[in-house]
Scaffold this motif. Sequence first.
Motif, PDB file in Angstrom:
ATOM      1  N   ALA A 115     -19.769  32.217  28.565  1.00  0.00           N
ATOM      2  CA  ALA A 115     -20.872  31.548  27.873  1.00  0.00           C
ATOM      3  C   ALA A 115     -20.425  30.204  27.309  1.00  0.00           C
ATOM      4  O   ALA A 115     -21.169  29.216  27.365  1.00  0.00           O
TER       5      ALA A 115
ATOM      6  N   ASP B 123     -22.042  26.600  28.158  1.00  0.00           N
ATOM      7  CA  ASP B 123     -22.479  25.702  27.080  1.00  0.00           C
ATOM      8  C   ASP B 123     -21.859  24.314  27.257  1.00  0.00           C
ATOM      9  O   ASP B 123     -22.541  23.294  27.116  1.00  0.00           O
TER      10      ASP B 123
ATOM     11  N   ARG C  36     -29.456  31.071  25.901  1.00  0.00           N
ATOM     12  CA  ARG C  36     -29.871  30.957  27.300  1.00  0.00           C
ATOM     13  C   ARG C  36     -31.326  30.517  27.489  1.00  0.00           C
ATOM     14  O   ARG C  36     -31.581  29.582  28.273  1.00  0.00           O
TER      15      ARG C  36
ATOM     16  N   LYS D  39     -32.336  26.940  29.424  1.00  0.00           N
ATOM     17  CA  LYS D  39     -33.158  26.926  30.637  1.00  0.00           C
ATOM     18  C   LYS D  39     -34.415  26.078  30.438  1.00  0.00           C
ATOM     19  O   LYS D  39     -34.762  25.241  31.278  1.00  0.00           O
TER      20      LYS D  39
ATOM     21  N   ALA E 289     -27.287  26.574  33.588  1.00  0.00           N
ATOM     22  CA  ALA E 289     -27.933  27.351  32.535  1.00  0.00           C
ATOM     23  C   ALA E 289     -28.392  28.714  33.051  1.00  0.00           C
ATOM     24  O   ALA E 289     -28.404  29.701  32.305  1.00  0.00           O
TER      25      ALA E 289
ATOM     26  N   HIS F 256     -25.819  31.389  32.440  1.00  0.00           N
ATOM     27  CA  HIS F 256     -25.418  31.749  31.077  1.00  0.00           C
ATOM     28  C   HIS F 256     -25.632  33.247  30.870  1.00  0.00           C
ATOM     29  O   HIS F 256     -26.705  33.774  31.176  1.00  0.00           O
TER      30      HIS F 256
ATOM     31  N   GLY G 146     -26.173  34.944  28.288  1.00  0.00           N
ATOM     32  CA  GLY G 146     -27.141  35.303  27.262  1.00  0.00           C
ATOM     33  C   GLY G 146     -26.506  36.074  26.125  1.00  0.00           C
ATOM     34  O   GLY G 146     -25.289  36.232  26.027  1.00  0.00           O
TER      35      GLY G 146
END
Length: 525
Positions: A251, A255, A316, A320, A487, A490, A492
Amino acid sequence: MLFAVAMTFIDQTIVAVAAPDITDELGLTTSGMQWVVNAYLLSLAAFFALGGRLADLLGPRRMVVVGTLVFVISSILCGCVPKGDFAQTWMIIFRAVQGLGAALLFPAALAVVVAVFPVERRGRALALFFGLSGALTAIGPLLGGWLTAWTWRAIFWVNVPVAIIALILTAMAHIADRRRDEPLDVRGAALMVVGMGLSVLGFQQAWSWGWDSVATWACIVGGLLVLWFFVRFERGVRHPLIDLRVFDDKAFRIDAVVLFFAMLAFVPLFFFASVYAQVSLSASPNQAALFLLYFFAGFAIASQWGGRILDRTGARPALKAGTVIGAVGFALWAGKLTDLSMHDQWPYAALAGAGIGFILAPASTDAVNRSLNASYGEVTGVTQTIRNYAASVGLAVFGTILTHATTDNVEKTLESRGVSDGRSQDIARQVAESVTGSGDARTPDGSGPAASAMRDAMSAIRMDFAQANQWVFYGMAIALGIAFLFALRHPGGKAVPADPNAPQGDAASPQAPAPGATTPGGGSR
């Protein structure tokens, strides 16, 4: 601390609005003016990790004071630049020193905020700290437009009263200094500075040297190789400048990548949109600043929504939504640039701003929350270095694209009016180099056919510049489109921030989350 960092954020954008006036009075070239803007960003990126490390070793309060003094002294010297051949070099040098001061100041200020707030209140404090960056970045163009109406030199001198207040408040706060007895990774710092400097130099000078130049690619490839060697070197150092183990978290990697592509567009936008408004729309500096408010209207609203989404479901969904909205906004905005109407563009500018607003605070906060135990400063050093390096690369790459496109467009316009091939190429290059000098592109002196054709073509040349800017804005849309692809990957989940005041154990082990909370990777325990 908010007063202290206010200067650093405002100076990322305040110069953009004053760029034409600075260029005109000091006789700078377009590439020279871009270096004045970029020197600050590049220096901030190159020295940010060093500033964070020095805050650990020497104490954050001391580095806040040192950084503030370096920043304000260099600001005064930027405002006192003498006219003449040395003006461009003077401005670039002291803008770079400004960036160094900001790099010493910001991570130390963040370390103070993290230290004084308990874990249960730190999330709100950091949200305010990072959210302030967007608000202050918005103030930059407005303040720049207002001060430029008096003198552009005031955009640097305005830092003096802010710095004085910051130093007084810092003294009154009685901040405790915590220090670490560890060596400084000097070789790592040198590798980072050289790698970033070389790569951005190559991108920035590609227009002058040519994309087929050995020097261009030697700088770009050489700089990237030095950065690759920096990564290899840091992994083998006991006390590294940047703890790269944070990239073990998927993650965090996402980022960081999304922040990189978003920042390719965010800070460079202020320079290109401001110059576009003053050249193609014949706007004043104040009007150009108001033009940028459309962007910030969307940015401010989306930043609040993005923060709430982060608190409820994690980063996330915000990433997005932001990348999609931003890509669509920049693409639609690019299509409207040739309408040469400021007010017709506001919905698309606001849409682009909303996209960036959904990205920056959630991605930055999520990355910090995924830090290793007691390494908020190190993680922020990574994310802020990535953000500022991306802004430098974006300004350099898009600046090269803009200058190439402007030269080609103006050359075709002059040839259509009967100017010879060789002469039109020379004039087009001159226009591309000086187009940011004033609201109107400069015309060549003389009464020959070339000068006459140039004067007759001025309205068409304003359109040429608008068309050249379309390439830049479409490029920003593409950058956010690429960010969307990342993204999607990701993992989440909501990250649980570590407590830097907790007892020190193995630095490689993240602090264990509370029962039922999600881990940094997004899975439940």
